[in-house]
Write a protein that holds these residues in place. Structure first.
Motif, short mmCIF file in Angstrom:
data_model
loop_
_atom_site.label_atom_id
_atom_site.label_comp_id
_atom_site.label_asym_id
_atom_site.label_seq_id
_atom_site.Cartn_x
_atom_site.Cartn_y
_atom_site.Cartn_z
N GLU A 49 8.82 -4.79 -6.85
CA GLU A 49 9.65 -4.92 -8.05
C GLU A 49 9.65 -6.38 -8.49
N ASP A 50 9.99 -6.61 -9.74
CA ASP A 50 10.10 -7.97 -10.26
C ASP A 50 11.43 -8.62 -9.91
N TYR A 51 12.33 -7.87 -9.31
CA TYR A 51 13.65 -8.38 -8.96
C TYR A 51 13.98 -7.88 -7.55
N SER A 52 14.91 -8.56 -6.90
CA SER A 52 15.27 -8.23 -5.51
C SER A 52 16.29 -7.11 -5.45
N THR A 53 16.03 -6.15 -4.58
CA THR A 53 16.96 -5.07 -4.28
C THR A 53 16.87 -4.78 -2.79
N SER A 54 17.70 -3.86 -2.32
CA SER A 54 17.61 -3.47 -0.91
C SER A 54 16.27 -2.80 -0.62
N GLY A 55 15.61 -2.32 -1.65
CA GLY A 55 14.32 -1.66 -1.47
C GLY A 55 13.12 -2.58 -1.51
N THR A 56 13.35 -3.89 -1.70
CA THR A 56 12.24 -4.84 -1.80
C THR A 56 12.24 -5.89 -0.68
N SER A 57 13.31 -5.95 0.08
CA SER A 57 13.52 -7.07 1.01
C SER A 57 12.41 -7.23 2.06
N LEU A 58 11.96 -6.14 2.64
CA LEU A 58 10.96 -6.27 3.70
C LEU A 58 9.59 -6.63 3.15
N ARG A 59 9.28 -6.17 1.94
CA ARG A 59 8.03 -6.57 1.31
C ARG A 59 8.03 -8.08 1.05
N GLN A 60 9.16 -8.61 0.60
CA GLN A 60 9.26 -10.04 0.33
C GLN A 60 8.99 -10.84 1.61
N ILE A 61 9.51 -10.39 2.72
CA ILE A 61 9.27 -11.07 3.99
C ILE A 61 7.80 -10.96 4.37
N LEU A 62 7.23 -9.76 4.27
CA LEU A 62 5.83 -9.57 4.64
C LEU A 62 4.89 -10.38 3.75
N GLU A 63 5.22 -10.54 2.49
CA GLU A 63 4.38 -11.31 1.56
C GLU A 63 4.53 -12.82 1.80
N TYR A 101 5.54 -14.36 4.79
CA TYR A 101 5.16 -14.79 6.12
C TYR A 101 3.98 -13.96 6.61
N TYR A 102 2.81 -14.57 6.63
CA TYR A 102 1.58 -13.86 6.97
C TYR A 102 1.59 -13.28 8.38
N ASN A 103 2.37 -13.88 9.29
CA ASN A 103 2.37 -13.42 10.68
C ASN A 103 3.52 -12.45 10.99
N ALA A 104 4.23 -12.00 9.97
CA ALA A 104 5.33 -11.04 10.19
C ALA A 104 4.75 -9.65 10.41
N LYS A 118 -0.01 1.24 5.25
CA LYS A 118 -1.34 1.27 5.87
C LYS A 118 -2.05 -0.07 5.67
N GLU A 119 -1.97 -0.59 4.46
CA GLU A 119 -2.62 -1.86 4.13
C GLU A 119 -2.09 -3.00 4.99
N LYS A 120 -0.79 -3.01 5.25
CA LYS A 120 -0.15 -4.09 6.01
C LYS A 120 -0.01 -3.77 7.51
N ASP A 121 -0.58 -2.66 7.95
CA ASP A 121 -0.48 -2.24 9.36
C ASP A 121 0.96 -2.12 9.84
N ILE A 122 1.81 -1.58 8.97
CA ILE A 122 3.20 -1.35 9.34
C ILE A 122 3.23 -0.13 10.26
N GLN A 123 3.83 -0.29 11.41
CA GLN A 123 3.99 0.82 12.33
C GLN A 123 5.26 1.58 11.95
N PHE A 124 5.20 2.90 12.05
CA PHE A 124 6.40 3.66 11.73
C PHE A 124 6.44 4.97 12.49
N VAL A 125 7.66 5.50 12.59
CA VAL A 125 7.92 6.77 13.24
C VAL A 125 8.74 7.60 12.25
N TYR A 126 8.33 8.83 12.02
CA TYR A 126 9.06 9.71 11.11
C TYR A 126 10.40 10.14 11.72
N ALA A 127 11.35 10.40 10.86
CA ALA A 127 12.68 10.85 11.30
C ALA A 127 12.57 12.13 12.13
#
Length: 161
Positions: free
Chosen positions: A13-27, A29-32, A53-62
């Protein structure tokens, strides 16, 4: 970062929300690295899964966490912590089934149970590498009987002892 959440929180998003916070960190800090526990298959767009997938984020489904935390998931958490010097840990309340946590903006139908959240937290919090613990995404407006607030209070107490 380890996040117990129904959502990736990596929207573009062009603005910060609770749905953008982790992307901002990943973008920023290259080593996050990022591990998400409790992902809702229907609560995330295909673009978010593609980004994961692009960022190699590991996840587990609910639905992989409905009855118990299996040994492979426990191992995944242990490996993630072992492979990092610092861990930021977050519990987003919208991962919890709405029967237990109605006071959120995006209630989770078929979310995970509070005891599962406690079990996951017990695997993460004792590590000396955990430098930050947060409980997020509780919305008092929707918490008419204070059920979510009481659960958050129990989580805070649980995290402190």
């Amino acid at each position: 970062m380890i996040n117990i959440d129904a959502h990736f929180d990596t929207r573009d998003e062009d603005y910060s929300t609770s749905g953008t916070s982790l992307r901002q960190i990943l973008e920023e800090y290259y080593n996050a690295d990022y591990l998400v526990l409790g992902i809702s298959q229907g609560g995330n767009t295909q673009a978010l899964f593609n980004y994961a997938k692009e960022k190699d984020i590991q996840f587990v489904y609910a639905d992989e966490l409905l009855h118990q935390v299996s040994p492979p998931i426990k191992d995944m958490i242990e490996r993630f912590i072992h492979n990092h010097d610092t861990v930021m840990f977050t519990i987003c309340m919208d991962v919890v089934d709405s029967a237990f946590a109605p006071g959120v903006s995006a209630p989770a139908v078929l979310g995970i149970y509070p005891h599962t959240v406690f079990e996951l937290a017990k695997r993460v919090i004792p590590s000396e590498k955990v430098k930050s613990i947060s409980i997020a995404e509780m919305n008092p407006t929707y918490d008419s009987d204070q059920r979510t607030a009481k659960l958050v209070a129990n989580l805070v107490h649980h995290c402190l002892i």
